[in-house]
Motif scaffolding. Structure first.
Motif, short mmCIF file in Angstrom:
data_model
loop_
_atom_site.label_atom_id
_atom_site.label_comp_id
_atom_site.label_asym_id
_atom_site.label_seq_id
_atom_site.Cartn_x
_atom_site.Cartn_y
_atom_site.Cartn_z
N ASN A 4 1.00 -1.07 -0.07
CA ASN A 4 0.26 -0.22 0.42
C ASN A 4 0.45 1.32 -0.08
O ASN A 4 0.98 2.40 0.48
CB ASN A 4 -1.11 -0.29 1.10
CG ASN A 4 -1.59 1.60 1.34
OD1 ASN A 4 -2.53 1.46 0.12
ND2 ASN A 4 -2.60 1.70 2.47
N VAL A 5 1.89 1.30 -0.73
CA VAL A 5 2.83 2.37 -1.13
C VAL A 5 2.03 3.69 -0.93
O VAL A 5 1.00 4.05 -1.26
CB VAL A 5 3.16 2.11 -2.10
CG1 VAL A 5 4.20 3.24 -2.42
CG2 VAL A 5 4.26 1.19 -2.31
N ARG A 6 2.75 4.69 -0.31
CA ARG A 6 2.07 5.73 -0.31
C ARG A 6 3.28 7.01 -0.46
O ARG A 6 4.29 6.41 -1.28
CB ARG A 6 1.54 6.04 1.08
CG ARG A 6 0.77 5.43 2.10
CD ARG A 6 1.06 5.51 3.20
NE ARG A 6 0.01 4.44 4.36
CZ ARG A 6 0.05 5.15 5.35
NH1 ARG A 6 0.89 5.54 6.08
NH2 ARG A 6 -1.45 4.11 6.05
N ARG A 7 2.65 8.08 -1.55
CA ARG A 7 3.04 8.98 -2.18
C ARG A 7 4.29 9.85 -0.55
O ARG A 7 5.44 9.64 -1.78
CB ARG A 7 2.20 10.94 -1.98
CG ARG A 7 3.77 11.91 -2.98
CD ARG A 7 3.87 11.24 -3.97
NE ARG A 7 3.07 10.95 -5.04
CZ ARG A 7 3.54 11.15 -6.99
NH1 ARG A 7 3.88 10.91 -7.04
NH2 ARG A 7 1.33 11.01 -7.13
N GLU A 8 3.89 9.64 0.55
CA GLU A 8 5.34 9.94 1.25
C GLU A 8 6.25 8.82 1.95
O GLU A 8 7.70 9.28 2.21
CB GLU A 8 4.59 10.43 2.55
CG GLU A 8 4.17 9.18 3.49
CD GLU A 8 2.41 9.31 3.48
OE1 GLU A 8 0.99 8.89 3.73
OE2 GLU A 8 1.84 10.02 1.87
N ASP A 9 6.14 7.64 0.88
CA ASP A 9 7.42 6.82 1.13
C ASP A 9 7.80 7.44 0.26
O ASP A 9 9.96 6.70 0.03
CB ASP A 9 6.29 5.23 0.46
CG ASP A 9 5.69 5.00 1.40
OD1 ASP A 9 5.29 5.62 2.55
OD2 ASP A 9 5.16 3.97 0.90
#
Length: 199
Positions: free
Chosen positions: A99-104
């Motif tokens: 569930n990769v997020r932009r902030e990763d």
């Protein structure tokens, strides 16, 4: 935030350890779509008797696996990854982010710290791409209403044309309209040829 290069230098100075700073090398780009999953592979030999880390540049340690422990026995130091990361691979050293997020986004690298050495893996730069527009329930409802409205318009138009044709008792017109509406292109061509022969 912890500057890992500075920290490693301090460790080397105080403890007299040798430090291999792979984390300062040019990162390998790893693109991933937002909401997807990615696995970052650690390219340094794993030594079970040493502590193991995954770090993100400018953030410091995000995950630590203590020496002589199992792959699922790790501690997360960055709450943003809680419940979304795991250690995979034969030695349990590859970092999987779900569930990769932009902030990763950022540069990640693995690290092993022994009694007299510290080894860093090749850094990998995570690039998160936009997953594109997503339809919510309101959008879906709007599409459904639009489709139903289109069907109603077609029915009303067809009924109006049929009524007009019947009123004038023009059977040929009715047959032509029906042919256009209900017959495939090839079949309609044959149909209209026969229709012309009959009238």
């Amino acid at each position: 935030m912890v500057d890992t290069t500075y920290l490693a230098a301090v460790v080397a100075l105080v403890l007299g350890t040798s430090v291999e700073q792979g984390g300062t090398a040019t990162p390998v780009e790893r693109p991933v779509v937002e909401g997807g999953s990615v696995e970052l592979r650690c390219d340094i030999p794993y030594v079970r008797s040493e502590d193991f880390h995954w770090l993100r540049s400018n953030d410091g340690v995000i995950l630590k696996r203590w020496a002589n422990t199992q792959p699922d026995e790790f501690q997360i130091f960055h709450l943003g990854f809680q419940g979304r990361v795991s250690l995979e691979g034969p030695d349990g050293v590859d970092l999987r982010i779900n569930n990769v997020r932009r902030e990763d986004e950022g540069s990640y690298y693995c690290q092993q710290i022994g009694a007299d050495t510290s080894r860093d893996g090749t850094p990998q730069k995570l690039l998160v791409a936009d997953a594109g527009p997503r339809l919510d329930s309101g959008d879906i409802a709007g599409i459904s209403v639009g489709a139903i409205s289109g069907i109603i318009i077609v029915i009303v138009a067809t009924s109006t044309i049929t009524y007009y044709c019947c009123k004038r008792r023009n059977q040929k017109t009715i047959l032509i309209v029906a042919g256009y509406m209900f017959l495939p292109h090839t079949t309609a061509s044959i149909y209209f040829s026969l229709l012309q022969a009959c009238y």
